[in-house]
Design a protein around this motif. Structure first.
Motif, PDB file in Angstrom:
ATOM      1  N   ILE A 203       0.839  -1.211   0.000  1.00  0.00           N
ATOM      2  CA  ILE A 203       0.000   0.000   0.000  1.00  0.00           C
ATOM      3  C   ILE A 203       0.865   1.248   0.000  1.00  0.00           C
ATOM      4  O   ILE A 203       0.619   2.205  -0.750  1.00  0.00           O
ATOM      5  CB  ILE A 203      -0.946  -0.007   1.208  1.00  0.00           C
ATOM      6  N   LEU A 204       1.908   1.266   0.842  1.00  0.00           N
ATOM      7  CA  LEU A 204       2.806   2.427   0.907  1.00  0.00           C
ATOM      8  C   LEU A 204       3.534   2.629  -0.417  1.00  0.00           C
ATOM      9  O   LEU A 204       3.723   3.776  -0.857  1.00  0.00           O
ATOM     10  CB  LEU A 204       3.824   2.229   2.035  1.00  0.00           C
ATOM     11  N   GLN A 205       3.926   1.544  -1.058  1.00  0.00           N
ATOM     12  CA  GLN A 205       4.603   1.665  -2.351  1.00  0.00           C
ATOM     13  C   GLN A 205       3.671   2.251  -3.404  1.00  0.00           C
ATOM     14  O   GLN A 205       4.101   3.079  -4.221  1.00  0.00           O
ATOM     15  CB  GLN A 205       5.112   0.293  -2.795  1.00  0.00           C
ATOM     16  N   ARG A 206       2.406   1.846  -3.381  1.00  0.00           N
ATOM     17  CA  ARG A 206       1.444   2.412  -4.333  1.00  0.00           C
ATOM     18  C   ARG A 206       1.237   3.898  -4.080  1.00  0.00           C
ATOM     19  O   ARG A 206       1.117   4.689  -5.018  1.00  0.00           O
ATOM     20  CB  ARG A 206       0.110   1.656  -4.243  1.00  0.00           C
ATOM     21  N   ILE A 207       1.171   4.272  -2.788  1.00  0.00           N
ATOM     22  CA  ILE A 207       0.994   5.690  -2.442  1.00  0.00           C
ATOM     23  C   ILE A 207       2.188   6.509  -2.924  1.00  0.00           C
ATOM     24  O   ILE A 207       2.035   7.601  -3.482  1.00  0.00           O
ATOM     25  CB  ILE A 207       0.810   5.852  -0.924  1.00  0.00           C
ATOM     26  N   GLN A 208       3.405   5.956  -2.724  1.00  0.00           N
ATOM     27  CA  GLN A 208       4.604   6.666  -3.160  1.00  0.00           C
ATOM     28  C   GLN A 208       4.639   6.833  -4.670  1.00  0.00           C
ATOM     29  O   GLN A 208       5.006   7.899  -5.180  1.00  0.00           O
ATOM     30  CB  GLN A 208       5.844   5.910  -2.681  1.00  0.00           C
ATOM     31  N   LYS A 209       4.253   5.788  -5.402  1.00  0.00           N
ATOM     32  CA  LYS A 209       4.224   5.885  -6.861  1.00  0.00           C
ATOM     33  C   LYS A 209       3.218   6.935  -7.313  1.00  0.00           C
ATOM     34  O   LYS A 209       3.460   7.691  -8.251  1.00  0.00           O
ATOM     35  CB  LYS A 209       3.882   4.522  -7.457  1.00  0.00           C
ATOM     36  N   THR A 210       2.068   6.996  -6.630  1.00  0.00           N
ATOM     37  CA  THR A 210       1.057   7.997  -6.966  1.00  0.00           C
ATOM     38  C   THR A 210       1.586   9.400  -6.712  1.00  0.00           C
ATOM     39  O   THR A 210       1.391  10.316  -7.530  1.00  0.00           O
ATOM     40  CB  THR A 210      -0.217   7.758  -6.144  1.00  0.00           C
ATOM     41  N   ASP A 211       2.269   9.597  -5.578  1.00  0.00           N
ATOM     42  CA  ASP A 211       2.840  10.909  -5.248  1.00  0.00           C
ATOM     43  C   ASP A 211       3.873  11.324  -6.286  1.00  0.00           C
ATOM     44  O   ASP A 211       3.949  12.497  -6.675  1.00  0.00           O
ATOM     45  CB  ASP A 211       3.482  10.859  -3.862  1.00  0.00           C
ATOM     46  N   ILE A 212       4.677  10.371  -6.738  1.00  0.00           N
ATOM     47  CA  ILE A 212       5.704  10.688  -7.737  1.00  0.00           C
ATOM     48  C   ILE A 212       5.066  11.110  -9.043  1.00  0.00           C
ATOM     49  O   ILE A 212       5.479  12.091  -9.681  1.00  0.00           O
ATOM     50  CB  ILE A 212       6.624   9.471  -7.963  1.00  0.00           C
TER      51      ILE A 212
END
Length: 212
Positions: free
Chosen positions: A192-201
């Motif tokens: 979940i955190l990795q998906r959030i980080q990719k979205t932020d990027i």
């Protein structure tokens, strides 16, 4: 006799847990599968009018009579269906009873009431609610259930004491299941955190491109 309003039919996914069911093992245990047996089966309900069905039991068939309406709307319909009962030998002796679905003719331990009639899970296209859960949610529910069984705190990673009287081998089996569930929870949190980080990027990149 209380009637059934079969709710939930307009949902995209229909879950087993939404519908009332009949269990062949329950019928067998309570000797309903005896020639000449007659009686009523009731379901728990918050309303005063408890849903119920009339049952005529037998060794080789069971007849159900009840009132139902589709999607909680429309007129009440009187339904009467007779299901064949088949018996399968058990490895340690005796036999296990099964209903024969009237639509597909397959044997089924459970029949579910949807669209006015009791039929097997496949014919009503029903799935377990847990099958639609995210892995982390499913693992969390499993972890909570195991911890509750051992009388342990519900927190993730909290110490689990061995209940008095429980064999060490049994206790270690539960601990392994808890650790496996908690590992799956942690893995899901990382995803979940990795998906959030990719979205932020991606959002940050779009923002920079906008001001170029």
């Amino acid at each position: 006799m209380g009637g059934f309003g079969s709710g939930g039919h307009n949902l995209r996914k229909r879950y087993l847990e939404q519908f009332r069911s009949l269990n062949a093992a329950y019928f067998q245990k309570h000797r309903i599968l005896t020639d000449g047996w007659r009686g009523m089966i009731h379901w728990k309900n918050n309303d005063e009018d408890k849903p119920s069905i009339s049952v005529e039991g037998g060794r080789n068939q069971v007849t159900l009579a009840y009132r139902a309406r589709k999607d909680n709307t429309g007129d009440w319909t009187n339904v009467r269906d007779t299901f064949p009962v088949v018996w399968s030998p058990r490895h340690l002796g005796g036999a296990q009873a099964y209903f024969r679905c009237l639509r597909c003719n397959a044997r089924a331990k459970l029949l579910y009431l949807a669209n006015l009639h009791f039929r097997c899970r496949k014919c009503h296209n029903l799935v377990h609610a847990s099958s639609q859960e995210q892995p982390g949610n499913r693992a969390t529910r499993k972890n909570q259930k195991l911890r509750a069984k051992l009388g342990a705190p519900q927190g993730l990673g909290d110490y689990v004491p061995r209940p008095k009287g429980m064999h060490e081998t049994t206790f270690q089996r539960y601990i392994e299941q808890i650790e496996e569930a908690e590992s799956e929870i942690n893995d899901d949190m990382i995803r979940i955190l990795q998906r959030i980080q990719k979205t932020d990027i991606r959002l940050s990149q779009k923002h920079r491109n906008f001001w170029k």
